[in-house]
Design a protein around this motif. Sequence first.
Motif, mmCIF file in Angstrom:
data_model
loop_
_atom_site.group_PDB
_atom_site.id
_atom_site.type_symbol
_atom_site.label_atom_id
_atom_site.label_comp_id
_atom_site.label_asym_id
_atom_site.label_seq_id
_atom_site.Cartn_x
_atom_site.Cartn_y
_atom_site.Cartn_z
ATOM 1 N N ASN A 61 0.819 -1.221 0.000
ATOM 2 C CA ASN A 61 0.000 0.000 0.000
ATOM 3 C C ASN A 61 0.848 1.265 0.000
ATOM 4 O OD1 ASN A 61 0.939 0.159 2.602
ATOM 5 N ND2 ASN A 61 -0.896 -0.758 3.491
ATOM 6 N N HIS A 63 3.090 2.287 2.031
ATOM 7 C CA HIS A 63 3.814 2.632 3.261
ATOM 8 C C HIS A 63 4.164 1.382 4.059
ATOM 9 C CE1 HIS A 63 -0.538 3.654 3.791
ATOM 10 N NE2 HIS A 63 -0.450 2.765 4.753
ATOM 11 N N GLN A 66 0.440 -5.246 3.434
ATOM 12 C CA GLN A 66 -0.503 -5.843 4.387
ATOM 13 C C GLN A 66 -1.090 -7.110 3.794
ATOM 14 O OE1 GLN A 66 -3.285 -2.406 4.528
ATOM 15 N NE2 GLN A 66 -4.870 -3.848 3.898
ATOM 16 N N LYS A 90 -8.745 -8.072 10.527
ATOM 17 C CA LYS A 90 -8.934 -7.425 9.218
ATOM 18 C C LYS A 90 -7.669 -7.545 8.371
ATOM 19 C CE LYS A 90 -9.705 -2.897 7.084
ATOM 20 N NZ LYS A 90 -8.392 -2.372 6.597
ATOM 21 N N GLN A 91 -6.505 -7.264 8.991
ATOM 22 C CA GLN A 91 -5.264 -7.314 8.229
ATOM 23 C C GLN A 91 -4.088 -7.385 9.188
ATOM 24 O OE1 GLN A 91 -2.777 -4.725 8.341
ATOM 25 N NE2 GLN A 91 -3.766 -2.782 7.817
ATOM 26 N N HIS A 93 0.254 -6.290 9.116
ATOM 27 C CA HIS A 93 1.309 -5.578 8.397
ATOM 28 C C HIS A 93 2.498 -5.420 9.341
ATOM 29 C CE1 HIS A 93 -0.829 -2.482 10.667
ATOM 30 N NE2 HIS A 93 0.369 -1.945 10.787
ATOM 31 N N HIS A 95 6.204 -2.905 10.435
ATOM 32 C CA HIS A 95 6.998 -1.674 10.382
ATOM 33 C C HIS A 95 8.449 -2.103 10.556
ATOM 34 C CE1 HIS A 95 3.329 0.824 11.022
ATOM 35 N NE2 HIS A 95 2.930 -0.268 11.635
ATOM 36 N N HIS A 118 1.928 -5.940 13.282
ATOM 37 C CA HIS A 118 0.633 -5.499 13.834
ATOM 38 C C HIS A 118 -0.506 -6.319 13.230
ATOM 39 C CE1 HIS A 118 2.406 -1.273 14.813
ATOM 40 N NE2 HIS A 118 2.643 -2.154 15.778
ATOM 41 N N VAL A 120 -4.404 -6.292 13.087
ATOM 42 C CA VAL A 120 -5.476 -5.308 13.304
ATOM 43 C C VAL A 120 -6.841 -5.988 13.344
ATOM 44 C CG1 VAL A 120 -6.551 -3.203 12.393
ATOM 45 C CG2 VAL A 120 -4.096 -3.599 12.036
ATOM 46 N N PHE A 129 -15.669 -2.404 9.902
ATOM 47 C CA PHE A 129 -14.363 -1.878 10.333
ATOM 48 C C PHE A 129 -14.389 -0.340 10.326
ATOM 49 C CE2 PHE A 129 -9.914 -1.522 10.914
ATOM 50 C CZ PHE A 129 -9.584 -0.373 10.198
ATOM 51 N N LEU A 195 -4.236 4.520 16.168
ATOM 52 C CA LEU A 195 -3.535 4.066 14.964
ATOM 53 C C LEU A 195 -2.191 4.790 14.957
ATOM 54 C CD1 LEU A 195 -6.442 4.434 12.396
ATOM 55 C CD2 LEU A 195 -5.599 2.313 13.409
ATOM 56 N N THR A 196 -1.174 4.162 14.399
ATOM 57 C CA THR A 196 0.145 4.822 14.375
ATOM 58 C C THR A 196 0.429 5.438 12.997
ATOM 59 O OG1 THR A 196 1.335 2.863 13.615
ATOM 60 C CG2 THR A 196 1.052 3.132 16.016
ATOM 61 N N THR A 197 -0.591 5.367 12.113
ATOM 62 C CA THR A 197 -0.471 6.075 10.836
ATOM 63 C C THR A 197 -1.722 6.936 10.684
ATOM 64 O OG1 THR A 197 -1.723 4.414 9.606
ATOM 65 C CG2 THR A 197 0.665 4.088 9.745
ATOM 66 N N PRO A 199 -5.230 8.034 9.664
ATOM 67 C CA PRO A 199 -5.774 9.188 10.412
ATOM 68 C C PRO A 199 -5.534 9.170 11.915
ATOM 69 C CG PRO A 199 -7.522 7.642 9.911
ATOM 70 C CD PRO A 199 -6.305 7.081 9.257
HETATM 71 N N1 LIG Z 1 -0.020 0.752 12.624
HETATM 72 S S1 LIG Z 1 -1.594 0.545 12.730
HETATM 73 O O1 LIG Z 1 -1.908 -0.780 13.211
HETATM 74 O O2 LIG Z 1 -2.166 1.631 13.511
HETATM 75 C C1 LIG Z 1 -2.260 0.650 11.104
HETATM 76 C C2 LIG Z 1 -1.421 0.985 10.056
HETATM 77 C C3 LIG Z 1 -1.927 1.049 8.759
HETATM 78 C C4 LIG Z 1 -3.291 0.752 8.511
HETATM 79 C C5 LIG Z 1 -3.748 0.861 7.085
HETATM 80 O O3 LIG Z 1 -4.910 1.154 6.798
HETATM 81 O O4 LIG Z 1 -2.909 0.640 6.200
HETATM 82 C C6 LIG Z 1 -4.127 0.399 9.592
HETATM 83 S S2 LIG Z 1 -5.802 0.006 9.412
HETATM 84 O O5 LIG Z 1 -5.917 -1.166 8.595
HETATM 85 O O6 LIG Z 1 -6.366 -0.062 10.740
HETATM 86 N N2 LIG Z 1 -6.531 1.217 8.635
HETATM 87 C C7 LIG Z 1 -6.553 2.507 9.292
HETATM 88 C C8 LIG Z 1 -6.990 3.583 8.316
HETATM 89 C C9 LIG Z 1 -8.448 3.473 8.070
HETATM 90 C C10 LIG Z 1 -9.364 4.051 8.972
HETATM 91 C C11 LIG Z 1 -10.712 3.973 8.714
HETATM 92 C C12 LIG Z 1 -11.186 3.291 7.575
HETATM 93 C C13 LIG Z 1 -10.256 2.712 6.687
HETATM 94 C C14 LIG Z 1 -8.889 2.795 6.930
HETATM 95 C C15 LIG Z 1 -3.592 0.353 10.880
#
Ligand SMILES: NS(=O)(=O)c1ccc(C(=O)O)c(S(=O)(=O)NCCc2ccccc2)c1
Length: 258
Positions: A61, A63, A66, A90-91, A93, A95, A118, A120, A129, A195-197, A199
């Motif tokens: 994706n 960054h 996943q 859900k997924q 990934h 770092h 991670h 998730v 989700f 979340l660490t990215t 939003p």
């Molecule tokens: N480091 S972390 O676990 O916080 C994390 C990092 C990346 C993502 C991602 O979406 O890629 C995710 S995610 O799969 O939770 N998506 C978060 C962004 C999102 C918010 C609301 C709806 C769709 C996507 C989490």
Amino acid sequence: AHAWGYAANNGPDKWVSNFPVADGPRQSPIDILPGGASYDSGLKPLRLKYDPSNCLEILNNGHSFQVTFADDSDSSTLKEGPISGVYRLKQFHFHWGACDDKGSEHTVAGTKFPFELHLVHWNTKYPSFGEAASKPDGLAVVGVFLKIGDANPSLQKVLDAFNNIRAKGKQTFFADFDPKTLRPGCLDLDYDGSLTTPPLLESVSWIVLKEPISVSPTQMTRFRGLLFTGEGEAPCCIVDNYRPPQPLKGRQVRASFK
Ligand SMILES: NS(=O)(=O)c1ccc(C(=O)O)c(S(=O)(=O)NCCc2ccccc2)c1
Ligand SMILES: [Zn+2]
């Protein structure tokens, strides 16, 4: 606004301009002081139950990469531990760093690991989700540290899929993977975070497993061959895709062990 990333011009210290919650009261990751965690005898062991047939695809994706799971049933779930109810996977990934002395997001008494996995999950008390992601108890992420050591056979299957997803946007079919094989012991450190990215939503119950799992140096270099960039662009490897620890702001870390 240019897309967020991990470079000097769009990295973690720039995110607050588009995502003000970056300075919020429950941001992640954090530096965990095991001595500062309070043992919670009420914490039941974490229950991970994953069905490898739910594994759908692996995606770069831009960054990280996943592995996405089908989350339309309760066949891959997280229960107990610090959370109540049923959360669906859900997924997952990772770092990682450009070299072995950094890469993890959480740190343990200042120690960085070269990788952090991670997993998730989202709370099934919400319809989806996307709905859960904005609720204070909507998500639960299990964090697993990776250290250099013996090769990790279950990780090899993920690495072998990288050839098809080297560039941003690439994805490929990926089946029959059980992330439980990536789980070390059951000592966990729990706290409320985000979340660490972007939003950076403050909706995550973090469950950081204390014991790292091992990957070999060869396996590690495979991760560093993935590209932030799309095909035809000047290749830029995905490295240092981690956010540094954020202020604890009075939060309590609970330990499932003495
Ligand atoms: N480091 S972390 O676990 O916080 C994390 C990092 C990346 C993502 C991602 O979406 O890629 C995710 S995610 O799969 O939770 N998506 C978060 C962004 C999102 C918010 C609301 C709806 C769709 C996507 C989490
Ligand atoms: Zn992550």
